[in-house]
Design an enzyme around this catalytic site. Structure first.
Site, mmCIF file in Angstrom:
data_model
loop_
_atom_site.group_PDB
_atom_site.id
_atom_site.type_symbol
_atom_site.label_atom_id
_atom_site.label_comp_id
_atom_site.label_asym_id
_atom_site.label_seq_id
_atom_site.Cartn_x
_atom_site.Cartn_y
_atom_site.Cartn_z
ATOM 1 N N ASP A 1 -4.611 1.385 -3.276
ATOM 2 C CA ASP A 1 -4.496 1.207 -1.992
ATOM 3 C C ASP A 1 -3.260 2.016 -1.112
ATOM 4 O OD1 ASP A 1 -6.714 0.021 -2.420
ATOM 5 O OD2 ASP A 1 -5.634 -1.782 -2.441
ATOM 6 N N GLY B 1 -11.544 1.649 -3.474
ATOM 7 C CA GLY B 1 -12.135 1.555 -2.212
ATOM 8 C C GLY B 1 -11.183 2.449 -1.564
ATOM 9 N N HIS B 2 -11.508 3.722 -1.248
ATOM 10 C CA HIS B 2 -10.888 4.802 -0.473
ATOM 11 C C HIS B 2 -11.075 4.981 1.104
ATOM 12 C CE1 HIS B 2 -9.951 6.672 -4.668
ATOM 13 N NE2 HIS B 2 -9.516 5.490 -4.542
ATOM 14 N N LYS C 1 -4.756 7.128 -1.402
ATOM 15 C CA LYS C 1 -5.257 8.422 -2.193
ATOM 16 C C LYS C 1 -6.046 9.098 -1.343
ATOM 17 C CE LYS C 1 -5.806 5.422 -5.625
ATOM 18 N NZ LYS C 1 -5.001 4.422 -5.001
ATOM 19 N N GLN D 1 -7.508 3.411 -8.435
ATOM 20 C CA GLN D 1 -6.473 2.668 -8.921
ATOM 21 C C GLN D 1 -5.055 3.232 -8.942
ATOM 22 O OE1 GLN D 1 -9.582 2.524 -11.116
ATOM 23 N NE2 GLN D 1 -10.127 1.681 -9.316
HETATM 24 P P1 GDP Z 1 -6.512 4.459 -1.246
HETATM 25 O O1 GDP Z 1 -7.336 3.218 -2.247
HETATM 26 O O2 GDP Z 1 -5.211 4.775 -2.222
HETATM 27 O O3 GDP Z 1 -7.518 5.548 -1.013
HETATM 28 O O4 GDP Z 1 -6.084 3.341 -0.217
HETATM 29 P P2 GDP Z 1 -7.155 2.484 0.799
HETATM 30 O O5 GDP Z 1 -7.922 3.551 1.633
HETATM 31 O O6 GDP Z 1 -7.611 1.443 0.137
HETATM 32 O O7 GDP Z 1 -5.824 2.130 1.748
HETATM 33 C C1 GDP Z 1 -5.032 2.701 2.332
HETATM 34 C C2 GDP Z 1 -5.360 2.424 3.903
HETATM 35 O O8 GDP Z 1 -4.271 2.857 4.706
HETATM 36 C C3 GDP Z 1 -6.656 3.180 4.625
HETATM 37 O O9 GDP Z 1 -7.318 2.013 5.614
HETATM 38 C C4 GDP Z 1 -6.235 4.231 5.343
HETATM 39 O O10 GDP Z 1 -6.806 4.660 6.224
HETATM 40 C C5 GDP Z 1 -4.949 3.828 5.774
HETATM 41 N N1 GDP Z 1 -3.894 4.879 5.801
HETATM 42 C C6 GDP Z 1 -3.519 6.098 4.811
HETATM 43 N N2 GDP Z 1 -2.553 6.684 5.301
HETATM 44 C C7 GDP Z 1 -1.943 6.116 6.493
HETATM 45 C C8 GDP Z 1 -0.677 6.116 7.209
HETATM 46 O O11 GDP Z 1 -0.040 7.129 7.023
HETATM 47 N N3 GDP Z 1 -0.766 5.089 8.183
HETATM 48 C C9 GDP Z 1 -1.383 4.154 8.302
HETATM 49 N N4 GDP Z 1 -1.198 3.502 9.504
HETATM 50 N N5 GDP Z 1 -2.569 4.137 7.792
HETATM 51 C C10 GDP Z 1 -2.804 4.963 6.713
HETATM 52 P P1 IMO Z 2 -7.849 1.846 -5.326
HETATM 53 O O1 IMO Z 2 -8.484 3.133 -6.161
HETATM 54 C C1 IMO Z 2 -6.156 -2.105 -5.627
HETATM 55 C C2 IMO Z 2 -7.287 -4.457 -9.175
HETATM 56 C C3 IMO Z 2 -8.152 -5.680 -8.987
HETATM 57 C C4 IMO Z 2 -7.639 -6.481 -10.067
HETATM 58 C C5 IMO Z 2 -7.384 -5.539 -11.323
HETATM 59 C C6 IMO Z 2 -8.382 -5.424 -12.147
HETATM 60 O O2 IMO Z 2 -8.440 1.405 -4.143
HETATM 61 O O3 IMO Z 2 -6.519 2.068 -5.354
HETATM 62 P P2 IMO Z 2 -10.857 -4.591 -11.983
HETATM 63 O O4 IMO Z 2 -12.017 -5.022 -11.236
HETATM 64 O O5 IMO Z 2 -10.726 -3.033 -12.022
HETATM 65 O O6 IMO Z 2 -11.201 -4.955 -13.565
HETATM 66 O O7 IMO Z 2 -9.767 -5.379 -11.352
HETATM 67 O O8 IMO Z 2 -7.262 -4.330 -10.609
HETATM 68 N N1 IMO Z 2 -7.794 -3.356 -8.741
HETATM 69 C C7 IMO Z 2 -7.242 -2.485 -7.601
HETATM 70 N N2 IMO Z 2 -6.466 -2.958 -6.598
HETATM 71 N N3 IMO Z 2 -6.871 -0.920 -5.450
HETATM 72 C C8 IMO Z 2 -7.569 -0.554 -6.275
HETATM 73 O O9 IMO Z 2 -8.529 0.676 -6.459
HETATM 74 C C9 IMO Z 2 -8.098 -1.363 -7.408
HETATM 75 N N4 IMO Z 2 -9.078 -1.536 -8.571
HETATM 76 C C10 IMO Z 2 -9.179 -2.289 -9.222
HETATM 77 O O10 IMO Z 2 -7.835 -6.341 -7.741
HETATM 78 O O11 IMO Z 2 -6.168 -7.141 -9.483
HETATM 79 MG MG MG Z 3 -8.094 1.555 -2.155
#
Ligand code: GDP
Ligand code: IMO
Ligand code: MG
Length: 427
Positions: A13, A40-41, A16, A223
């Protein structure tokens, strides 16, 4: 032309999805190489917000070919739900290519994931419950079902029966659950076959041919480094290779063709699920980061655990992945703090550790040693060049860069695609 990997440097999170989307217009292919719909992106484009789980973030860029690589585990129901959801919003998904060698998540894998967690009780991993671990376990046990198996029902049935031989015993005798019949599983999988068939290809061949032609291939990790099955905080990890090495095995692109590794690192740290987290905050500061950073899981909606930036982890990620550039995300979330703590090393039972302790118990006992950097109050969300950032924010970025093992080439100042300060062009 190069293959470029984008990897998460912390526990996921980091942003990416946004970084991949940002680079989308400069690349020809975006490849998801590991994980499945545990990811979850979130990508924000103008007033539109997209939550992607299984599809590579490049799906949102017209002209870019999205690829699901061999290293991914595919939940076919989710795949088509996600495709239909995007199509309904006007996103063209017709270019999607799926590896014939990717594994598919069968219903019994989801069942085993959930029931195992329940039985682990306080020792649970906190998985997303999507069947990820059991599907990778089947792959390693050589009883997995692959995308290509869907196109030969006889073979598919044999494989499902083989997998169920042991699994139905485990489900009924150990977990006291109803085991599915092979027919049910075959029916659930095969009903997607006709729709899937035109998308399926030898993606390793396709991607290497693209590189031969001089096209740019971006490999997008799900991840992150600390969730990697080899290099993460085992056993509190996911079950795939989320690091740069996994980008090669999960796509069929050889290591020598990979010449840039972009590490995505948040200006603070978050974690979802169980496991050690040295800089975790249990006070108002943690609540503040969660609230301002909107730190709730894209996949499960769970509140993310929040803590300060950990430079030990960043250095580790730089080393394990060979990070060439960091993108420091969510700097805007730190605006308004008097001081910003940064963890520079750990104290483990009185001994200073500048590197990640190799021993799990030591990492569990690691107490952060903090440096305190002066904060800033100015709204930075409209900054687009490094010079636009207030002096203290610039100093924070430079200080973190000095501790983290690679240069910081971009800084995120908001969720939108454009809310990025580019320090060195990434491609
Ligand atoms: P990922 O799993 O690595 O793709 O990240 P996620 O999407 O799960 O979580 C990142 C969250 O931060 C998302 O809601 C993005 O829209 C948000 N985000 C990404 N870059 C920035 C930033 O520079 N500033 C802020 N405030 N939010 C950001
Ligand atoms: P993104 O791509 C954050 C965590 C789960 C759990 C562990 C194992 O959005 O960064 P799993 O279901 O993969 O066997 O769970 O990994 N986990 C993540 N945490 N971001 C993710 O993906 C994750 N994918 C799995 O919360 O701790
Ligand atoms: Mg994510």
């Amino acid at each position: 032309m190069p293959a470029i990997a984008i990897i998460g440097a912390q526990w996921g999170d980091e942003g990416k999805g946004k970084a991949t989307d940002l680079l989308g217009s400069s690349v020809d292919y975006v490849v998801k190489f590991n994980g499945g719909n545990n990811a979850g992106h979130t990508v924000v484009v103008g007033d539109q917000k997209y939550a992607l789980h299984l599809l590579p973030s490049g799906i949102l860029t017209p002209g870019c070919t999205p690829v699901i690589g061999n290293g991914v585990v595919v939940d076919l129901d989710v795949l088509f739900e996600e495709i239909d959801g995007l199509e309904a919003r006007g996103v063209d998904t017709s270019a999607l290519v799926v590896s014939a060698s990717a594994h598919v998540i069968a219903d019994y894998n989801r069942q085993v994931d959930k029931v195992t967690e329940r039985f682990l009780g306080s020792r649970k991993i906190g998985t997303t419950g999507r069947g990820i671990g059991p599907t990778y376990a089947d792959k390693m046990n050589r009883i997995g079902i692959r995308v290509q198996d869907l196109f030969d029902e006889k073979i598919l049935r044999q494989k499902v029966e083989g997998a169920l031989e042991l699994k139905s015993q485990v489900l009924t005798k150990i977990y006291n659950r109803r085991a599915p019949e092979a027919d049910e599983i075959v029916e659930q999988l095969v009903r997607h076959a006709d729709r899937l068939r035109p998308m399926v290809a030898d993606t390793g061949l396709l991607l290497n041919q693209a590189l031969d032609r001089g096209q740019v291939v971006l490999l997008e990790a799900g991840q992150a480094t600390l969730l990697d099955v080899d290099h993460g905080t085992y056993p509190f990890v996911t079950s795939s290779s989320a690091t740069a090495g996994g980008a090669c095995t999960g796509s069929g692109i050889p290591p020598m063709r990979l010449d840039q590794v972009i590490g995505i690192v948040k200006a603070y740290t978050t974690r979802v699920g169980e496991g050690p987290f040295p800089t975790e905050l249990f006070d108002d500061s943690g609540e503040h980061l969660r609230k301002v950073g909107a730190e709730f899981g894209t996949t499960t909606g769970r509140p993310r655990r929040c803590g300060w930036y950990d430079a030990v982890i960043a250095r580790y990620a730089a080393r394990v992945n060979g990070v060439t550039d960091f993108v420091l995300t969510k700097l805007d979330v730190l605006t308004g703090l008097e001081q910003v703590p940064v963890c520079v090393a750990y104290d483990v039972n009185g001994a200073r550790h500048d590197e990640m302790p190799v021993n799990q118990t030591d990492f569990h006992h690691a107490v952060p040693i903090y440096e305190y950097l002066p904060g800033w109050w100015e709204d930075i969300s409209h900054c687009r060049t490094f010079a636009d950032l207030p002096q203290n924010a610039q100093d924070y970025v430079r200080a973190v860069e000095g501790m983290s093992g690679a240069r910081i080439s971009a800084v995120g100042v908001g969720p939108d695609r454009d809310a990025t300060v580019v320090v060195h062009p990434l491609i």
